[in-house]
Design an enzyme around this catalytic site. Structure first.
Site, PDB file in Angstrom:
ATOM      1  CG  MET A 184      -1.933   1.125   1.254  1.00 53.64           C
ATOM      2  SD  MET A 184      -2.954   1.218  -0.250  1.00 53.64           S
ATOM      3  CE  MET A 184      -3.755  -0.382  -0.201  1.00 53.64           C
ATOM      4  CB  CYS A 185       3.978   2.197   1.719  1.00 57.91           C
ATOM      5  SG  CYS A 185       4.795   0.601   1.654  1.00 57.91           S
TER       6      CYS A 185
END
Length: 432
Positions: A214-215
């Protein structure tokens, strides 16, 4: 004449119990060379088979076959959970559904069909998620059978049932029978909580689903898939919070495509297309009706053996391969002492002090034995990175670029949580 069969509206004979279960009773009226040592033939085992509660999770390709098989094998108190509604694309292999059922809940339609076809069998459906139910709900069942197409759901029910088990209370012991198919291949397995390998023990055997940190999606996309995931996972819920993204809706896919293309242009990424967008959004697993039937038959047979003790159950994993001839193989999958679900041990992870937290998270996501999706990390005193809610994600995002040596001490424990698991994983960081 009470023993005369009559015709239902499906033109199938309705038999009295003695006739309907005649073949099944062949295995329950007398013992044999393959029966377990504790098997006691007679009326008691018949009554137990007909009265025990069994849960089927999933009413799709495998679930339809399972409900049919169990109903015809003497299980008369069946429950089924499924969160999906019927789609036109289901009709080629999910044989309990008809075109007029499109849009209706799978669990409810499947239950009604089987009960109509096999009178005397009660099937209680639930249209919703397995996470909607608590331990009190699952504790009522003697056996749980999973016909799921989701690794996340399998991991959730596996961990939930394992955590329910109390060695001092035999009633908390709930065998899980798990089936899965992919094209011409399939598997069935038996999980005895705290006794045999659980689903988490074999996670590194599974084909790792394509996931993206997600980052990376939020901050540093490098692939066209990153842009598509950003548009579908982050932007769609933000713009349409009340509408579920439908991979079969061309307008939905076109919206995601436009957003992903704009983001790809911003980061000088090429390769975003309509077909790739739909493929990433839908993540389709191929299914073949005959493979579903074979695997469901194996699962139902094992349920019958466990319920009646009339034969020795499989120990404990069966593989079926049908893409190049027909091949099956049964073996004992070993339990892992360091399994985070049934072993309870901490996991040691080596890292360099200079490694960033973002890099550390990406390595955790890449581990086949974890299969994390959106992990959150915290120590006993500090939140290192929180994937959700949005406010906490924004507050902890600056830590992603910091070095591990700045954030944690050598040998310090990090608690990792993830939406894929109802439990946490304890990771011990070792600097090298």
């Amino acid at each position: 004449m009470p023993n005369m069969p009559v015709q239902s509206d499906l033109r199938a004979p309705i038999l009295v119990p003695e006739e309907r279960w005649r073949d099944i009773y062949t295995y329950l009226d007398r013992t044999g060379p393959f029966a377990n040592e504790g098997f006691e033939p007679g009326e008691t085992v018949k009554e137990f088979l007909h009265s025990l509660k069994i849960l089927v999770i999933g009413a799709g390709g495998l679930g339809c076959e399972l409900l049919k098989d169990l109903a015809l094998m003497g299980f008369t108190d069946i429950h089924v959970i499924d969160m999906d509604t019927i789609d036109v694309s289901n009709l080629n292999r999910q044989f309990l559904f008809r075109a007029s059922d499109v849009g209706k809940p799978k669990a409810e339609v499947a239950a009604a069909f089987v009960m109509k076809r096999v009178p005397g069998v009660k099937i209680t459906p639930y249209f919703g998620k397995i996470q909607d139910k608590d331990e009190d709900y699952y504790s009522q069942f003697t056996i749980i059978i999973c016909g799921l197409d989701s690794v996340v759901a399998r991991r959730w029910i596996n961990a939930t049932v394992a955590n329910m088990y109390d060695e001092d209370d035999p009633e908390t012991f709930k065998p899980i029978i798990d089936g899965g198919t992919e094209g011409f291949k399939g598997q069935s397995r038996i999980i005895l909580p705290r006794m045999t390998a659980c689903y988490e023990c074999s996670l590194d055997m599974q084909t790792k689903p394509t996931t993206y940190p997600m980052c990376t999606i939020a901050n540093t996309p490098r692939l066209p898939e990153h842009c598509i995931e950003w548009a579908s996972v982050l932007e769609w819920p933000k713009v349409f919070p009340e509408t579920k993204l439908d991979g079969d809706d061309s307008e939905h896919i076109r919206w995601v495509l436009d957003k992903a293309t704009a983001r790809a242009t911003e980061f000088n990424i090429s390769g975003v297309s309509y077909s790739l967008t739909q493929g990433v959004v839908k993540n389709i697993i191929p299914a073949i009706a005959s493979t579903n039937a074979i695997v469901a038959a194996s699962c139902a047979t094992e349920a019958f053996k466990i319920a009646t003790n009339s034969a020795t159950a499989m120990n404990n994993y069966m593989m079926y391969v049908g893409d190049q001839g027909v091949y099956t193989y049964t073996f004992e999958l070993q339990r892992k002492d360091d399994c985070p679900v049934c072993g309870g041990a901490t996991v040691k992870v080596d890292c360099n002090k200079m490694e960033t937290l973002e890099g550390f998270i990406e390595r955790l996501v890449d581990r086949k034995d974890f299969q994390l999706k959106k992990p959150s990390l915290r120590t006993s005193t500090t939140s290192l990175y929180m994937a959700a809610p949005r406010a906490l994600e924004q507050a902890t995002r600056p830590n992603l670029t910091k070095q591990m040596g700045e954030l944690v001490e050598n040998g310090e424990e990090i608690t990792v949580t993830d939406e894929a698991l109802p439990i946490s994983i304890c990771v011990v960081v070792r600097f090298v």
